[in-house]
Scaffold this motif. Structure first.
Motif, short mmCIF file in Angstrom:
data_model
loop_
_atom_site.label_atom_id
_atom_site.label_comp_id
_atom_site.label_asym_id
_atom_site.label_seq_id
_atom_site.Cartn_x
_atom_site.Cartn_y
_atom_site.Cartn_z
N GLU A 3 0.90 -1.40 0.41
CA GLU A 3 -0.26 -0.02 0.08
C GLU A 3 0.78 1.52 0.28
O GLU A 3 0.95 2.34 -0.70
CB GLU A 3 -0.98 0.57 0.86
N LYS A 4 1.86 1.40 1.09
CA LYS A 4 3.03 2.00 0.66
C LYS A 4 3.06 2.18 -0.26
O LYS A 4 3.42 4.36 -0.65
CB LYS A 4 3.72 2.56 1.66
N ILE A 5 3.83 1.35 -1.81
CA ILE A 5 4.85 1.72 -2.71
C ILE A 5 3.81 1.93 -3.69
O ILE A 5 3.47 3.48 -4.35
CB ILE A 5 4.98 0.24 -3.13
N ALA A 6 2.56 1.77 -3.55
CA ALA A 6 1.50 1.96 -4.43
C ALA A 6 0.93 3.54 -4.03
O ALA A 6 0.85 4.21 -5.31
CB ALA A 6 0.10 1.17 -4.62
N LYS A 7 1.13 4.09 -2.78
CA LYS A 7 0.42 5.12 -2.58
C LYS A 7 2.08 6.37 -3.34
O LYS A 7 1.87 7.49 -3.68
CB LYS A 7 0.29 5.36 -1.01
N ASP A 8 3.43 6.00 -2.88
CA ASP A 8 4.49 6.47 -3.80
C ASP A 8 3.96 6.63 -5.03
O ASP A 8 4.54 7.83 -5.27
CB ASP A 8 5.48 6.03 -3.36
N ILE A 9 4.16 5.69 -5.45
CA ILE A 9 3.68 5.55 -7.02
C ILE A 9 2.63 7.13 -7.46
O ILE A 9 2.76 7.24 -8.69
CB ILE A 9 3.66 4.35 -7.94
N LEU A 10 2.03 6.51 -6.61
CA LEU A 10 0.83 7.06 -7.22
C LEU A 10 0.61 9.11 -6.88
O LEU A 10 0.39 9.65 -8.14
CB LEU A 10 -0.52 7.18 -6.40
N SER A 11 0.94 8.76 -5.73
CA SER A 11 1.94 10.57 -5.79
C SER A 11 2.62 11.06 -5.93
O SER A 11 3.20 11.63 -7.11
CB SER A 11 2.13 10.18 -4.24
N LEU A 12 4.05 10.29 -6.71
CA LEU A 12 5.18 10.63 -7.85
C LEU A 12 4.16 11.12 -9.08
O LEU A 12 4.77 11.83 -9.59
CB LEU A 12 5.97 8.81 -7.58
N ARG A 14 1.12 12.51 -9.28
CA ARG A 14 0.23 12.74 -9.38
C ARG A 14 1.21 14.38 -9.13
O ARG A 14 1.26 15.54 -10.57
CB ARG A 14 -0.46 12.96 -7.70
N ASN A 15 2.34 14.16 -8.24
CA ASN A 15 3.55 15.27 -8.59
C ASN A 15 3.98 16.21 -9.91
O ASN A 15 3.87 17.16 -10.15
CB ASN A 15 4.77 15.05 -7.45
N ASP A 24 0.88 14.23 -20.33
CA ASP A 24 0.34 13.57 -19.42
C ASP A 24 0.94 11.68 -20.02
O ASP A 24 1.00 10.91 -18.81
CB ASP A 24 -0.83 13.40 -19.14
N SER A 25 0.80 11.37 -21.07
CA SER A 25 0.64 10.04 -21.21
C SER A 25 2.53 9.44 -21.21
O SER A 25 2.19 8.41 -20.83
CB SER A 25 0.20 10.04 -22.91
N THR A 26 3.25 11.29 -21.49
CA THR A 26 4.89 10.51 -21.46
C THR A 26 5.34 9.95 -19.87
O THR A 26 5.72 9.38 -19.34
CB THR A 26 5.71 12.01 -21.64
N ILE A 27 4.09 11.25 -19.07
CA ILE A 27 4.27 10.62 -17.29
C ILE A 27 3.69 9.17 -16.93
O ILE A 27 4.33 8.05 -16.18
CB ILE A 27 4.21 11.61 -16.86
N SER A 28 3.11 8.79 -17.61
CA SER A 28 2.20 7.84 -17.29
C SER A 28 3.16 6.40 -17.52
O SER A 28 3.47 5.46 -16.83
CB SER A 28 0.84 7.55 -18.10
N THR A 62 13.78 18.98 -17.34
CA THR A 62 12.75 18.85 -16.48
C THR A 62 12.25 17.93 -15.63
O THR A 62 12.04 17.63 -14.69
CB THR A 62 12.23 20.03 -16.64
N LEU A 63 11.85 17.02 -16.45
CA LEU A 63 11.41 15.18 -15.90
C LEU A 63 11.90 14.72 -15.09
O LEU A 63 11.63 14.30 -14.29
CB LEU A 63 10.87 14.49 -16.81
#
Length: 74
Positions: A3-12, A14-15, A24-28, A62-63
């Motif tokens: 759950e922590k890893i999933a939150k970290d990935i989602l937070s990354l 989103r950031n 957005d597609s490149t970030i994904s 920048t990315l």
């Protein structure tokens, strides 16, 4: 732990999306590619290589800088 890893990935993701616009597609795609490395980097036997290419000024550097900053890499 998962759950922590999933939150970290989602937070990354989103950031990155909040700081960079129009890629957005490149970030994904990048987040999907680094997920195995982030989850189990000690067990990987080969490096994870991600090539970025595009016109100058599209946000490649920048990315990578934001990604390194978020992951606390030098």
């Amino acid at each position: 732990m998962k759950e922590k890893i999933a939150k970290d990935i989602l937070s990354l993701e989103r950031n990155l999306r909040n700081n960079l616009f129009g890629i957005d597609s490149t970030i994904s795609q990048i987040v999907e590619k680094i997920k195995p490395w982030y989850i189990a980097n000690e067990s990987l036997k080969r490096p994870q290589i991600i090539n970025l290419w595009g016109l100058s000024g599209c946000g490649k550097t920048t990315l990578v800088r934001l990604l390194a900053k978020y992951l606390k890499m030098p």
